[in-house]
Design a protein around this motif. Structure first.
Motif, PDB file in Angstrom:
ATOM      1  N   SER A 158       0.832  -1.202   0.000  1.00 47.48           N
ATOM      2  CA  SER A 158       0.000   0.000   0.000  1.00 47.48           C
ATOM      3  C   SER A 158       0.868   1.254   0.000  1.00 47.48           C
ATOM      4  O   SER A 158       2.036   1.213   0.385  1.00 47.48           O
ATOM      5  CB  SER A 158      -0.916   0.012   1.225  1.00 47.48           C
ATOM      6  OG  SER A 158      -1.742  -1.131   1.246  1.00 47.48           O
ATOM      7  N   ARG A 163       0.328   3.812   1.907  1.00 48.87           N
ATOM      8  CA  ARG A 163       0.462   4.238   3.288  1.00 48.87           C
ATOM      9  C   ARG A 163       0.811   3.040   4.164  1.00 48.87           C
ATOM     10  O   ARG A 163       0.269   1.948   3.978  1.00 48.87           O
ATOM     11  CB  ARG A 163      -0.849   4.872   3.785  1.00 48.87           C
ATOM     12  CG  ARG A 163      -1.193   6.186   3.125  1.00 48.87           C
ATOM     13  CD  ARG A 163      -2.536   6.686   3.630  1.00 48.87           C
ATOM     14  NE  ARG A 163      -2.513   6.948   5.064  1.00 48.87           N
ATOM     15  CZ  ARG A 163      -2.219   8.119   5.598  1.00 48.87           C
ATOM     16  NH1 ARG A 163      -1.884   9.145   4.826  1.00 48.87           N
ATOM     17  NH2 ARG A 163      -2.250   8.293   6.899  1.00 48.87           N
ATOM     18  N   SER A 197       0.559   0.633   7.160  1.00 49.68           N
ATOM     19  CA  SER A 197      -0.496   0.210   8.065  1.00 49.68           C
ATOM     20  C   SER A 197       0.122  -0.723   9.092  1.00 49.68           C
ATOM     21  O   SER A 197       0.721  -1.738   8.735  1.00 49.68           O
ATOM     22  CB  SER A 197      -1.607  -0.513   7.286  1.00 49.68           C
ATOM     23  OG  SER A 197      -2.596  -0.997   8.156  1.00 49.68           O
ATOM     24  N   ASN A 236      -0.398  -4.368   9.451  1.00 46.17           N
ATOM     25  CA  ASN A 236      -0.857  -5.079   8.253  1.00 46.17           C
ATOM     26  C   ASN A 236       0.103  -4.996   7.081  1.00 46.17           C
ATOM     27  O   ASN A 236       0.267  -5.961   6.336  1.00 46.17           O
ATOM     28  CB  ASN A 236      -2.230  -4.546   7.827  1.00 46.17           C
ATOM     29  CG  ASN A 236      -3.329  -5.019   8.759  1.00 46.17           C
ATOM     30  OD1 ASN A 236      -3.055  -5.360   9.904  1.00 46.17           O
ATOM     31  ND2 ASN A 236      -4.553  -5.031   8.277  1.00 46.17           N
ATOM     32  N   SER A 237       0.726  -3.840   6.881  1.00 47.79           N
ATOM     33  CA  SER A 237       1.595  -3.699   5.717  1.00 47.79           C
ATOM     34  C   SER A 237       3.065  -3.863   6.089  1.00 47.79           C
ATOM     35  O   SER A 237       3.942  -3.335   5.408  1.00 47.79           O
ATOM     36  CB  SER A 237       1.369  -2.343   5.046  1.00 47.79           C
ATOM     37  OG  SER A 237       1.765  -1.283   5.909  1.00 47.79           O
ATOM     38  N   ALA A 270      -7.682   9.906   5.018  1.00 49.57           N
ATOM     39  CA  ALA A 270      -6.809   9.407   6.085  1.00 49.57           C
ATOM     40  C   ALA A 270      -6.405  10.529   7.038  1.00 49.57           C
ATOM     41  O   ALA A 270      -6.401  10.357   8.262  1.00 49.57           O
ATOM     42  CB  ALA A 270      -5.574   8.745   5.481  1.00 49.57           C
ATOM     43  N   ASP A 289      -7.058  10.822  11.046  1.00 47.50           N
ATOM     44  CA  ASP A 289      -5.918  10.956  11.955  1.00 47.50           C
ATOM     45  C   ASP A 289      -6.085  12.150  12.884  1.00 47.50           C
ATOM     46  O   ASP A 289      -5.760  12.079  14.073  1.00 47.50           O
ATOM     47  CB  ASP A 289      -4.621  11.095  11.158  1.00 47.50           C
ATOM     48  CG  ASP A 289      -4.251   9.803  10.429  1.00 47.50           C
ATOM     49  OD1 ASP A 289      -5.006   8.816  10.560  1.00 47.50           O
ATOM     50  OD2 ASP A 289      -3.221   9.792   9.732  1.00 47.50           O
ATOM     51  N   GLU A 303       2.258   5.979  15.259  1.00 48.19           N
ATOM     52  CA  GLU A 303       2.012   4.533  15.298  1.00 48.19           C
ATOM     53  C   GLU A 303       0.697   4.218  16.002  1.00 48.19           C
ATOM     54  O   GLU A 303      -0.066   3.354  15.554  1.00 48.19           O
ATOM     55  CB  GLU A 303       3.172   3.832  16.004  1.00 48.19           C
ATOM     56  CG  GLU A 303       4.454   3.815  15.188  1.00 48.19           C
ATOM     57  CD  GLU A 303       5.651   3.351  15.993  1.00 48.19           C
ATOM     58  OE1 GLU A 303       6.609   2.835  15.374  1.00 48.19           O
ATOM     59  OE2 GLU A 303       5.661   3.514  17.233  1.00 48.19           O
ATOM     60  N   ASN A 347      -2.089   5.106  13.710  1.00 50.25           N
ATOM     61  CA  ASN A 347      -2.132   4.130  12.624  1.00 50.25           C
ATOM     62  C   ASN A 347      -2.806   2.843  13.065  1.00 50.25           C
ATOM     63  O   ASN A 347      -3.647   2.277  12.337  1.00 50.25           O
ATOM     64  CB  ASN A 347      -0.703   3.842  12.159  1.00 50.25           C
ATOM     65  CG  ASN A 347      -0.648   3.200  10.802  1.00 50.25           C
ATOM     66  OD1 ASN A 347      -1.123   2.096  10.629  1.00 50.25           O
ATOM     67  ND2 ASN A 347      -0.068   3.889   9.831  1.00 50.25           N
ATOM     68  N   ARG A 400      -6.484   3.515  13.463  1.00 52.71           N
ATOM     69  CA  ARG A 400      -7.123   3.624  12.147  1.00 52.71           C
ATOM     70  C   ARG A 400      -7.316   2.245  11.532  1.00 52.71           C
ATOM     71  O   ARG A 400      -8.367   1.930  10.973  1.00 52.71           O
ATOM     72  CB  ARG A 400      -6.295   4.506  11.223  1.00 52.71           C
ATOM     73  CG  ARG A 400      -6.995   4.709   9.890  1.00 52.71           C
ATOM     74  CD  ARG A 400      -6.194   5.364   8.793  1.00 52.71           C
ATOM     75  NE  ARG A 400      -5.123   6.220   9.208  1.00 52.71           N
ATOM     76  CZ  ARG A 400      -3.858   5.984   8.893  1.00 52.71           C
ATOM     77  NH1 ARG A 400      -3.520   4.883   8.235  1.00 52.71           N
ATOM     78  NH2 ARG A 400      -2.907   6.828   9.258  1.00 52.71           N
ATOM     79  N   ASN A 401      -6.290   1.404  11.648  1.00 51.71           N
ATOM     80  CA  ASN A 401      -6.365   0.063  11.090  1.00 51.71           C
ATOM     81  C   ASN A 401      -7.476  -0.752  11.744  1.00 51.71           C
ATOM     82  O   ASN A 401      -8.250  -1.432  11.066  1.00 51.71           O
ATOM     83  CB  ASN A 401      -5.017  -0.640  11.282  1.00 51.71           C
ATOM     84  CG  ASN A 401      -4.945  -1.965  10.584  1.00 51.71           C
ATOM     85  OD1 ASN A 401      -5.442  -2.129   9.478  1.00 51.71           O
ATOM     86  ND2 ASN A 401      -4.330  -2.947  11.230  1.00 51.71           N
ATOM     87  N   ASN A 458      -7.490  -8.318  -0.346  1.00 55.58           N
ATOM     88  CA  ASN A 458      -6.317  -7.694   0.273  1.00 55.58           C
ATOM     89  C   ASN A 458      -5.169  -7.709  -0.730  1.00 55.58           C
ATOM     90  O   ASN A 458      -5.106  -8.578  -1.603  1.00 55.58           O
ATOM     91  CB  ASN A 458      -5.890  -8.426   1.541  1.00 55.58           C
ATOM     92  CG  ASN A 458      -6.696  -8.037   2.761  1.00 55.58           C
ATOM     93  OD1 ASN A 458      -7.169  -8.894   3.485  1.00 55.58           O
ATOM     94  ND2 ASN A 458      -6.857  -6.741   3.015  1.00 55.58           N
TER      95      ASN A 458
END
Length: 403
Positions: free
Chosen positions: A62, A64, A66, A69-70, A168, A172, A211, A214, A217-218, A272
């Motif tokens: 991605s 951004r 995450s 996840n990323s 986003a 935030d 962090e 993030n 948000r996730n 995903n």
């Protein structure tokens, strides 16, 4: 890698019957190319190969970052070890009474014997209230979060990266305001998941504000849209399967497994992303380092090679084959919370009703990509009459005698 488009997941034809369209694509073109999703992987075996080989198929796909996840190992494991305890058995047991109380309140607000639009009357309020209750956020966040999810989905559908960045940033800033209020409260800050997250450390240092935002948000992205979609999908399925509906009223211990199977049949989450880290052959496709691909849950979980008739409801399937919450090191850490919440809302809905049915001539309308499920679910519900309260023992009446 071939870049000729085979399909467009955002096209009107796909939106009419997305689950059926993924079935057709899996049979016709199990590796399908599109501008929106690059290489889409539609078969269960190929998806599993991607999921179980994170060294070759990276989650850093991605624009951004995450958390987590990323991220890939070893960084992924450091953050995952922080997050998993928030969803362990002890935390779920602590949250269960509040979860069940919220579900009862929501269902008891539904009309006794009338038509409702389930998404607005129950599914969206459920997902918003549960998320805020779990994180310790005020009720004033419900409407802003609902609008934020709508803005995010519209930006994803349009493919406008500037809009996505703006959405986003909007989220935030909202979360930073919540964090600031907790810092200012000091020792008086509420002891909830958000405050506890602010005190976590990684690699011997405190989490940064970026962090923390993030991670929150996730959690929120993963929770709100998919949970509301899940409630709509399950409720509509039960409305069209009255015998199953009654069986689950009679045997509520089966509701959790039934939820998982219904959501295998109709996925609440479409896909995903992954990125190849080296040249690799995947089925008929050859990918180069840096090529992006998407695993399509909504197709893999209906693969005939694994499930036979994908529309057949069965509770004796191997649960390890169901990719509802993913597989491998990136399997959803919040699965225990999602299962708790869905079991609670469906059990409450069934226990407080004697009938849930579709309204003739008014089928549900499919939601638009990137969401799954329905944007409207018109249903007729018949709620149980409230149990009469136990009356206090009658006081003896004064006996009057006539002369």
């Amino acid at each position: 890698m071939n870049t000729v488009a085979d399909w467009d997941p955002r096209s009107p034809d796909m939106q009419t019957d997305p689950i059926g369209a993924y079935d057709v694509m899996r049979q016709r073109c199990p590796f399908a190319h599109s501008d929106a999703l690059q290489l889409s992987v539609l078969r269960h075996a190929d998806v599993m190969r991607v999921l179980m080989d994170p060294e070759t198929f990276s989650n850093q796909a991605s624009r951004r970052v995450s958390v987590p996840n990323s991220m890939d190992p070893p960084e992924h494991g450091l953050y995952r070890s922080i997050i998993e305890p928030y969803f362990d058995a002890m935390r779920m047991a602590q949250f269960a009474p509040l979860c069940e109380a919220l579900c009862e309140k929501l269902v008891m607000q539904l009309p006794m014997d009338d038509e409702i639009e389930l998404m607005s009357a129950l599914a969206h309020p459920f997902s918003l209230q549960m998320q805020c209750a779990f994180l310790g956020w005020p009720d004033t966040m419900h409407q802003p979060l609902h609008q934020w999810v709508r803005h995010k989905n519209a930006a994803v559908l349009s493919g406008d990266h500037d809009d996505l960045a703006a959405v986003a940033a909007e989220f935030d800033e909202t979360i930073r305001t919540l964090l600031t209020s907790r810092r200012e409260a000091g020792d008086e800050a509420p002891d909830d998941a958000t405050t506890r997250l602010m005190r976590e450390t990684v690699g011997g240092r405190p989490l940064t504000e970026a962090e923390i935002v993030n991670i929150l948000r996730n959690w929120t992205v993963g929770e709100l849209g998919t949970m509301a979609s899940s409630v709509g999908i399950i409720a509509d399925y039960l409305a069209t399967h009255p015998q199953l509906q009654q069986d689950l009223r009679d045997q509520p211990s089966l509701i959790g497994a039934a939820n998982d199977e219904i959501l295998r049949i109709h996925a609440p989450l479409i896909s995903n992303r992954r990125r190849a880290t080296r040249p690799v052959c995947l089925g008929t496709e050859t990918l180069q380092a840096g090529d992006r691909l998407s695993v399509i849950w909504a197709s893999a979980n209906r693969d005939e090679a694994v499930f036979g008739d994908p529309d057949e409801f069965r509770l004796d399937r191997d649960p390890a084959l169901n990719l509802l919450y993913g597989a491998g090191i990136h399997a959803c850490p919040g699965a225990p919370l999602a299962r708790l919440e869905l079991r609670a809302i469906i059990e409450t809905l069934l226990s407080q009703t004697i009938g849930i049915a579709r309204i003739p001539g008014r089928p549900p309308s499919a939601d638009t990509y990137p969401s799954s499920g329905y944007c409207t679910v018109p249903l007729h519900i018949t709620r149980r009459l409230p149990k009469p309260t136990t009356a206090a023992p009658a006081q003896p009446r004064l006996q009057l005698r006539c002369a």
